[in-house]
Write a protein that holds these residues in place. Sequence first.
Motif, PDB file in Angstrom:
ATOM      1  N   THR A 126     -57.113 -73.785-106.948  1.00  0.00           N
ATOM      2  CA  THR A 126     -58.170 -72.954-107.575  1.00  0.00           C
ATOM      3  C   THR A 126     -58.263 -71.471-106.787  1.00  0.00           C
ATOM      4  OG1 THR A 126     -59.186 -74.403-108.687  1.00  0.00           O
ATOM      5  CG2 THR A 126     -60.286 -72.512-108.621  1.00  0.00           C
ATOM      6  N   ARG A 127     -58.384 -72.101-105.588  1.00  0.00           N
ATOM      7  CA  ARG A 127     -58.577 -70.803-104.221  1.00  0.00           C
ATOM      8  C   ARG A 127     -57.387 -70.201-103.905  1.00  0.00           C
ATOM      9  NH1 ARG A 127     -61.984 -75.016-100.255  1.00  0.00           N
ATOM     10  NH2 ARG A 127     -63.505 -75.634-101.509  1.00  0.00           N
ATOM     11  N   GLN A 128     -56.357 -70.934-104.199  1.00  0.00           N
ATOM     12  CA  GLN A 128     -55.084 -69.929-103.882  1.00  0.00           C
ATOM     13  C   GLN A 128     -54.929 -68.977-104.789  1.00  0.00           C
ATOM     14  OE1 GLN A 128     -51.533 -72.369-104.633  1.00  0.00           O
ATOM     15  NE2 GLN A 128     -50.265 -71.361-103.069  1.00  0.00           N
ATOM     16  N   VAL A 129     -55.100 -69.529-106.354  1.00  0.00           N
ATOM     17  CA  VAL A 129     -54.819 -68.669-107.242  1.00  0.00           C
ATOM     18  C   VAL A 129     -55.983 -67.459-107.320  1.00  0.00           C
ATOM     19  CG1 VAL A 129     -55.102 -68.350-109.854  1.00  0.00           C
ATOM     20  CG2 VAL A 129     -53.865 -70.297-108.857  1.00  0.00           C
ATOM     21  N   GLU A 130     -57.105 -67.739-106.753  1.00  0.00           N
ATOM     22  CA  GLU A 130     -58.210 -66.601-106.887  1.00  0.00           C
ATOM     23  C   GLU A 130     -57.539 -65.471-105.871  1.00  0.00           C
ATOM     24  OE1 GLU A 130     -62.104 -69.106-108.115  1.00  0.00           O
ATOM     25  OE2 GLU A 130     -61.713 -68.623-106.028  1.00  0.00           O
ATOM     26  N   CYS A 131     -57.137 -65.945-104.819  1.00  0.00           N
ATOM     27  CA  CYS A 131     -56.724 -65.219-103.703  1.00  0.00           C
ATOM     28  C   CYS A 131     -55.611 -64.435-104.277  1.00  0.00           C
ATOM     29  CB  CYS A 131     -56.178 -65.999-102.319  1.00  0.00           C
ATOM     30  SG  CYS A 131     -55.469 -65.370-101.130  1.00  0.00           S
ATOM     31  N   ALA A 132     -54.621 -64.834-104.844  1.00  0.00           N
ATOM     32  CA  ALA A 132     -53.493 -64.104-105.377  1.00  0.00           C
ATOM     33  C   ALA A 132     -54.128 -63.066-106.382  1.00  0.00           C
ATOM     34  CB  ALA A 132     -52.528 -65.161-106.069  1.00  0.00           C
ATOM     35  N   GLU A 133     -54.960 -63.470-107.312  1.00  0.00           N
ATOM     36  CA  GLU A 133     -55.605 -62.754-108.268  1.00  0.00           C
ATOM     37  C   GLU A 133     -56.220 -61.484-107.459  1.00  0.00           C
ATOM     38  OE1 GLU A 133     -57.884 -65.050-110.839  1.00  0.00           O
ATOM     39  OE2 GLU A 133     -56.172 -65.756-111.993  1.00  0.00           O
TER      40      GLU A 133
END
Length: 227
Positions: free
Chosen positions: A95-102
């Motif tokens: 989840t954090r990885q996706v938020e960072c990419a977003e």
Amino acid sequence: MPIDYQDATLATVLRNRRSVRGFTPQAIEPELLRSIFAEAQLSPSNCNTQPWQTYVASGDSCNQLRQGLVEQIMAGTPPKAEFEYFSKFKGQHRTRQVECAEALYGAMGIPREDKRGRMGALVRNYQFFDAPHVAFICMDKEFDIVNGLDIGVYLQTLMLIMEANGVASCAQGALAYFPPLVKEVLGIPEQEGILVGVSFGYEDTQVAANNARTNRAPIEQCVVFKD
Ligand SMILES: Cc1cc2nc3c(=O)[nH]c(=O)nc-3n(C[C@H](O)[C@H](O)[C@H](O)COP(=O)(O)O)c2cc1C
């Protein structure tokens, strides 16, 4: 030259540091450049072994690496780092990885389905985000994760010293993926493995990627206090 920290406080340095992904061409004054890395030697390490071996590329060597690495990624050269990296994140880490990419792609105006745009963003890593300097941080290939802790501590020490001196930075695991070229250009011995790179210089505030901001999980997710 001892660094003059002027009015930098730990709080301002810690809170203001962030990953910058767009730099002006202005080089850092050689004396300050040297002082930053001299000061980073204060970083602590297991048994004071100081396992980091750092290579700082500026000018021609930086440009040669930039050109060579972009050529490799555009040619589809398979990436092969010298240390293992676990990247199949699950659960809260995913989840954090996706938020960072977003946060990054959002700031750059790249929609999720835009594969070309995302490839372009990846290539920016190998252009060092136009930075005039890049550091490659290595350690002996015989060392493992516990020694890698020392490199992490060193990396943060380095980035905070930079921040305290108005120098922006971006740590880049991506710079560990094409070691043969980097090792040839910088004369890095075979026995040393590249763990991480850091692009650094002065922030170009006009670059959209620099509007990206990340957040942090509440401490309840990361810290347990026990009496
Ligand atoms: C060891 C390490 C490797 C990283 N690798 C990359 C990278 O390859 N490319 C990139 O754009 N950012 C990279 N980053 C930056 C992280 O994405 C960033 O630190 C994180 O999203 C938190 O944002 P902040 O640095 O702005 O606080 C890396 C950071 C660390 C500490």
